[in-house]
Enzyme design. Structure first.
Site, mmCIF file in Angstrom:
data_model
loop_
_atom_site.group_PDB
_atom_site.id
_atom_site.type_symbol
_atom_site.label_atom_id
_atom_site.label_comp_id
_atom_site.label_asym_id
_atom_site.label_seq_id
_atom_site.Cartn_x
_atom_site.Cartn_y
_atom_site.Cartn_z
ATOM 1 N N LEU A 41 0.853 -1.051 -0.054
ATOM 2 C CA LEU A 41 -0.116 0.054 0.073
ATOM 3 C C LEU A 41 0.777 1.256 -0.068
ATOM 4 O O LEU A 41 0.532 2.250 -0.342
ATOM 5 C CB LEU A 41 -1.090 -0.008 1.139
ATOM 6 C CG LEU A 41 -1.978 -0.916 1.494
ATOM 7 C CD1 LEU A 41 -2.692 -0.968 2.731
ATOM 8 C CD2 LEU A 41 -2.950 -1.078 0.296
ATOM 9 N N GLY A 42 1.942 1.165 0.577
ATOM 10 C CA GLY A 42 2.831 2.364 0.605
ATOM 11 C C GLY A 42 3.850 2.218 1.856
ATOM 12 O O GLY A 42 4.026 1.372 2.339
ATOM 13 N N GLY A 45 7.699 6.354 7.672
ATOM 14 C CA GLY A 45 8.868 6.462 8.608
ATOM 15 C C GLY A 45 8.928 5.037 9.139
ATOM 16 O O GLY A 45 10.078 4.769 9.614
ATOM 17 N N PHE A 46 7.715 4.321 9.516
ATOM 18 C CA PHE A 46 8.048 3.135 10.283
ATOM 19 C C PHE A 46 8.534 2.181 9.365
ATOM 20 O O PHE A 46 9.192 1.078 9.843
ATOM 21 C CB PHE A 46 6.442 2.800 10.999
ATOM 22 C CG PHE A 46 6.311 1.700 11.789
ATOM 23 C CD1 PHE A 46 6.884 1.955 13.028
ATOM 24 C CD2 PHE A 46 5.972 0.655 11.396
ATOM 25 C CE1 PHE A 46 6.690 0.829 14.086
ATOM 26 C CE2 PHE A 46 5.756 -0.584 12.285
ATOM 27 C CZ PHE A 46 6.289 -0.413 13.547
ATOM 28 N N GLY A 47 7.829 2.144 8.133
ATOM 29 C CA GLY A 47 8.410 1.052 7.182
ATOM 30 C C GLY A 47 7.041 0.765 6.374
ATOM 31 O O GLY A 47 6.094 1.608 6.173
ATOM 32 N N PRO A 48 7.247 -0.344 5.365
ATOM 33 C CA PRO A 48 6.215 -0.703 4.450
ATOM 34 C C PRO A 48 4.859 -1.206 5.023
ATOM 35 O O PRO A 48 4.597 -1.534 6.379
ATOM 36 C CB PRO A 48 6.709 -1.790 3.691
ATOM 37 C CG PRO A 48 7.762 -2.582 4.626
ATOM 38 C CD PRO A 48 8.252 -1.431 5.442
ATOM 39 N N VAL A 49 3.746 -0.724 4.268
ATOM 40 C CA VAL A 49 2.352 -1.080 4.660
ATOM 41 C C VAL A 49 1.721 -2.094 3.716
ATOM 42 O O VAL A 49 1.988 -1.865 2.362
ATOM 43 C CB VAL A 49 1.577 0.295 4.867
ATOM 44 C CG1 VAL A 49 0.076 -0.221 5.345
ATOM 45 C CG2 VAL A 49 2.185 1.067 5.854
ATOM 46 N N LYS A 70 1.551 -2.557 9.071
ATOM 47 C CA LYS A 70 2.684 -1.861 9.096
ATOM 48 C C LYS A 70 3.783 -2.693 9.520
ATOM 49 O O LYS A 70 3.763 -3.111 10.821
ATOM 50 C CB LYS A 70 2.651 -0.760 9.998
ATOM 51 C CG LYS A 70 2.076 0.738 9.321
ATOM 52 C CD LYS A 70 2.301 1.719 10.491
ATOM 53 C CE LYS A 70 1.476 2.835 10.175
ATOM 54 N NZ LYS A 70 1.940 4.065 11.165
ATOM 55 N N ASP A 165 2.760 14.525 13.600
ATOM 56 C CA ASP A 165 2.917 13.810 12.091
ATOM 57 C C ASP A 165 1.633 14.169 11.333
ATOM 58 O O ASP A 165 1.194 13.518 10.469
ATOM 59 C CB ASP A 165 3.422 12.541 12.165
ATOM 60 C CG ASP A 165 4.104 12.196 11.034
ATOM 61 O OD1 ASP A 165 4.615 13.088 10.407
ATOM 62 O OD2 ASP A 165 4.187 10.885 10.526
#
Length: 178
Positions: A41-42, A45-49, A70, A165
């Site tokens: 999905l995208g 800053g945390f990582g891929p989703v 996530k 954020d």
């Protein structure tokens, strides 16, 4: 970085009554078809989703629903402390204008967050990228009011949360949006 016994205790005490589900990596891999590229999905800053799906076969009492997972990127901008903070705060807070945290996974080095899936995507995608239909001004106003209500809820909480954020990519649109 494995979670210490003290951190696990802190997490379990903080989440009493939260109704969050604790997932395993294997369950979330199955839910996302092995974090298949087609389900990407995208990335933040945390990582891929990734998009996935769960039901009561995965966790008893869990309704069948699409999810967004996530994955924590250890080389990313956020660490275990931010992950823990998100689990604790979103595990305790519920509001119609906040995305619902369904559960989490903390297994060995893995840190994952499981959210309700928002089929309409982010406001950023509607304004600047993927979705060509133009949002009407009344829809834009409804989105702005909803986002403001979510922020007001966080700021007025018993223990106020200052969300730092706030941006179009973090405003997720409800499927019932016009």
């Amino acid at each position: 970085m494995s979670m210490s016994a003290a951190s696990e205790q802190e997490l379990s005490v903080s989440l009493v009554g939260s109704n969050l589900h604790v997932f395993t990596v294997a369950e979330l891999k199955a839910a996302t078809q092995g974090f298949l590229d087609d389900n990407f999905l995208g990335e933040g800053g945390f990582g891929p989703v990734y998009k996935g799906a769960v039901d009561d076969k995965v966790k008893p009492g869990l309704k069948a629903q699409p999810i967004a997972v996530k994955l924590w990127d250890p080389q990313g901008a956020q660490g275990h402390k931010e992950w823990l903070s998100e689990v604790i705060f979103l595990g305790q807070l519920r509001h119609t204008n906040l995305v619902k945290l369904i559960g989490y996974c903390c297994e060995h080095e893995n840190r994952l967050l499981v959210y309700e899936y928002m089929a309409k995507g982010s406001l950023e995608n509607h304004l600047f990228k993927k979705f060509p239909p133009v949002l009407s001004w009344s829809t834009r106003l409804n989105i702005a009011v909803g986002a403001a209500k979510g922020l007001a809820f966080l700021h007025d909480a018993e223990k106020p949360v200052i969300y730092r954020d706030f941006k179009a990519s973090n405003i997720l649109l409800d499927p019932v949006m016009n």
